[in-house]
Design a protein around this motif. Structure first.
Motif, PDB file in Angstrom:
ATOM      1  N   SER A 148       0.867  -0.820  -0.009  1.00 20.52           N
ATOM      2  CA  SER A 148       0.268  -0.042  -0.296  1.00 20.52           C
ATOM      3  C   SER A 148       1.232   1.533   0.235  1.00 20.52           C
ATOM      4  CB  SER A 148      -0.660   0.310   0.996  1.00 20.52           C
ATOM      5  OG  SER A 148      -1.438   1.547   1.530  1.00 20.52           O
ATOM      6  N   ILE A 149       0.611   2.481  -0.674  1.00 22.83           N
ATOM      7  CA  ILE A 149       1.460   3.145  -1.157  1.00 22.83           C
ATOM      8  C   ILE A 149       0.702   4.372  -1.406  1.00 22.83           C
ATOM      9  CG2 ILE A 149       3.080   4.194  -2.765  1.00 22.83           C
ATOM     10  CD1 ILE A 149       3.283   1.866  -4.053  1.00 22.83           C
ATOM     11  N   ASN A 150       1.385   5.716  -0.276  1.00 24.42           N
ATOM     12  CA  ASN A 150       0.445   6.643  -0.637  1.00 24.42           C
ATOM     13  C   ASN A 150       1.289   8.019  -0.211  1.00 24.42           C
ATOM     14  OD1 ASN A 150      -0.691   9.087   0.565  1.00 24.42           O
ATOM     15  ND2 ASN A 150      -2.483   8.709   1.025  1.00 24.42           N
ATOM     16  N   ALA A 166       6.291   0.841 -12.772  1.00 22.69           N
ATOM     17  CA  ALA A 166       6.802  -0.024 -13.886  1.00 22.69           C
ATOM     18  C   ALA A 166       7.532  -0.840 -14.301  1.00 22.69           C
ATOM     19  CB  ALA A 166       5.542   0.166 -14.912  1.00 22.69           C
ATOM     20  N   GLY A 167       8.555   0.054 -14.471  1.00 21.17           N
ATOM     21  CA  GLY A 167      10.094  -0.024 -15.207  1.00 21.17           C
ATOM     22  C   GLY A 167      11.288  -0.348 -14.408  1.00 21.17           C
ATOM     23  N   LEU A 168      10.527  -0.578 -12.920  1.00 19.72           N
ATOM     24  CA  LEU A 168      11.480  -1.921 -12.852  1.00 19.72           C
ATOM     25  C   LEU A 168      12.595  -2.891 -12.812  1.00 19.72           C
ATOM     26  CD1 LEU A 168      10.186  -0.709  -8.569  1.00 19.72           C
ATOM     27  CD2 LEU A 168      12.412  -0.051  -9.447  1.00 19.72           C
ATOM     28  N   LEU A 174       0.601  -2.525 -10.607  1.00 18.66           N
ATOM     29  CA  LEU A 174       0.138  -1.122 -10.029  1.00 18.66           C
ATOM     30  C   LEU A 174      -1.410  -1.053 -10.182  1.00 18.66           C
ATOM     31  CD1 LEU A 174       2.587   1.979 -11.127  1.00 18.66           C
ATOM     32  CD2 LEU A 174       2.459   0.134  -8.440  1.00 18.66           C
ATOM     33  N   HIS A 175      -1.997  -1.044  -9.274  1.00  9.49           N
ATOM     34  CA  HIS A 175      -3.924  -1.387  -8.835  1.00  9.49           C
ATOM     35  C   HIS A 175      -4.160  -0.723  -7.766  1.00  9.49           C
ATOM     36  CE1 HIS A 175      -3.062  -5.709 -10.590  1.00  9.49           C
ATOM     37  NE2 HIS A 175      -2.039  -5.166  -9.715  1.00  9.49           N
ATOM     38  N   ASP A 176      -5.581  -0.010  -8.550  1.00  8.08           N
ATOM     39  CA  ASP A 176      -6.830   0.500  -7.365  1.00  8.08           C
ATOM     40  C   ASP A 176      -6.020   2.069  -7.315  1.00  8.08           C
ATOM     41  OD1 ASP A 176      -7.590  -1.556  -7.324  1.00  8.08           O
ATOM     42  OD2 ASP A 176      -6.438  -2.704  -5.439  1.00  8.08           O
ATOM     43  N   PHE A 177      -6.178   2.504  -8.320  1.00  3.12           N
ATOM     44  CA  PHE A 177      -5.364   4.712  -8.114  1.00  3.12           C
ATOM     45  C   PHE A 177      -6.370   4.666  -7.279  1.00  3.12           C
ATOM     46  CE2 PHE A 177      -3.102   2.300 -11.853  1.00  3.12           C
ATOM     47  CZ  PHE A 177      -1.658   3.012 -11.662  1.00  3.12           C
ATOM     48  N   LYS A 178      -5.967   5.458  -6.742  1.00  2.00           N
ATOM     49  CA  LYS A 178      -6.789   6.780  -5.673  1.00  2.00           C
ATOM     50  C   LYS A 178      -6.318   7.880  -5.638  1.00  2.00           C
ATOM     51  CE  LYS A 178     -10.436   7.141  -2.065  1.00  2.00           C
ATOM     52  NZ  LYS A 178     -10.435   6.528  -0.988  1.00  2.00           N
ATOM     53  N   GLU A 191      -3.262   7.501  -3.467  1.00  4.48           N
ATOM     54  CA  GLU A 191      -3.175   6.034  -2.969  1.00  4.48           C
ATOM     55  C   GLU A 191      -3.118   5.299  -3.703  1.00  4.48           C
ATOM     56  OE1 GLU A 191      -6.430   5.622  -0.339  1.00  4.48           O
ATOM     57  OE2 GLU A 191      -5.961   7.207   1.084  1.00  4.48           O
ATOM     58  N   ILE A 192      -1.992   3.906  -4.201  1.00  2.87           N
ATOM     59  CA  ILE A 192      -2.347   3.147  -5.040  1.00  2.87           C
ATOM     60  C   ILE A 192      -1.802   1.554  -4.222  1.00  2.87           C
ATOM     61  CG2 ILE A 192       0.315   3.674  -5.226  1.00  2.87           C
ATOM     62  CD1 ILE A 192      -0.350   3.266  -8.515  1.00  2.87           C
ATOM     63  N   ILE A 193      -2.687   0.369  -4.847  1.00  3.35           N
ATOM     64  CA  ILE A 193      -1.637  -0.399  -4.257  1.00  3.35           C
ATOM     65  C   ILE A 193      -0.705  -1.318  -5.652  1.00  3.35           C
ATOM     66  CG2 ILE A 193      -2.214  -2.708  -3.817  1.00  3.35           C
ATOM     67  CD1 ILE A 193      -3.273  -1.231  -1.963  1.00  3.35           C
ATOM     68  N   ALA A 194       0.333  -1.687  -4.984  1.00  2.78           N
ATOM     69  CA  ALA A 194       1.216  -1.948  -5.441  1.00  2.78           C
ATOM     70  C   ALA A 194       2.003  -3.615  -5.640  1.00  2.78           C
ATOM     71  CB  ALA A 194       2.580  -1.010  -5.667  1.00  2.78           C
ATOM     72  N   ARG A 195       1.860  -4.632  -6.126  1.00  2.58           N
ATOM     73  CA  ARG A 195       1.652  -6.366  -6.358  1.00  2.58           C
ATOM     74  C   ARG A 195       2.842  -6.592  -6.884  1.00  2.58           C
ATOM     75  NH1 ARG A 195      -4.600  -7.219  -7.593  1.00  2.58           N
ATOM     76  NH2 ARG A 195      -5.302  -6.107  -5.557  1.00  2.58           N
TER      77      ARG A 195
END
Length: 205
Positions: A148-150, A166-168, A174-178, A191-195
């Motif tokens: 979870s990233i904020n 995305a380029g790592l 990356l999901h659930d952009f807010k 707020e974003i979820i990186a998986r």
């Protein structure tokens, strides 16, 4: 010839209405002979038809089996003829799979991945509020690691951050952009979820 004619005359003179069906033994010999011949002929006829029917079913079954064996032979012959090609494809698939597995972080590499994400955020000019590792989600062949990233920043900086993550070299989705309006100087809050993922070496057990 004369005895045959005599027998036929005897049969012609028999009144079949007088025959006692409850006492077959009293029937004239020519009648009993005719009955025996008729029964014998009926048995032969039925037996012959039954035998032919059985042979027909056996023939159909063997014909189907022959067709199946021919198809199986054709498939195996094709596979044998292309065995080298299949082996080359298998080797290529194993190499591709190995390359993908190497892109999945191990347990010990997850902290380094979090540092990489932090560096991408700071390098894009963002303010990092929180980066929190969430509980793992186990699938059959892989384990999912949600993060979870904020962060806060302007629209352009947020775009640079997303592009950088995305380029790592490791697989990160990356999901659930807010995105919401920030309260300080018009900066945006995202707020974003990186998986990221790692290989499940237990094979879904």
């Amino acid at each position: 010839m004369s005895s045959l004619q005599e027998t036929l005359d005897k049969i012609n003179n028999i009144d079949f209405n007088d025959l006692d069906f409850e006492n077959v033994g009293s029937w004239p010999t020519p009648v009993k002979a005719i009955i025996c011949v008729a029964v014998f002929g009926l048995v032969l006829f039925l037996g012959f038809n039954f035998h032919l029917s059985s042979l027909g079913k056996t023939l159909d079954r063997e014909a189907r089996k022959e067709t199946e064996l021919k198809q199986e032979f054709q498939i195996k012959a094709f596979q044998a003829a292309n065995l080298d090609s299949y082996r080359a494809q298998m080797t290529e698939m194993e190499a591709s799979f190995g390359a993908l597995v190497r892109q999945l972080p191990s347990d010990t590499e997850v902290p380094g991945l979090l540092e990489d994400i932090t560096e991408k955020g700071l390098g894009a000019g963002l303010t990092i509020n929180t980066i929190t590792l969430q509980p793992e989600v186990t699938h059959e062949f892989y384990i999912e690691l949600p993060i979870s990233i904020n962060v806060q920043g302007n629209y352009h900086d947020l775009g640079n951050f997303v592009s950088g993550v995305a380029g790592l070299p490791r697989i990160v989705t990356l999901h659930d952009f807010k995105i919401t309006d920030g309260k300080d100087g018009g900066r945006l809050s995202m707020e974003i979820i990186a998986r990221t993922y790692r290989y499940n070496d237990k094979g879904g057990a």
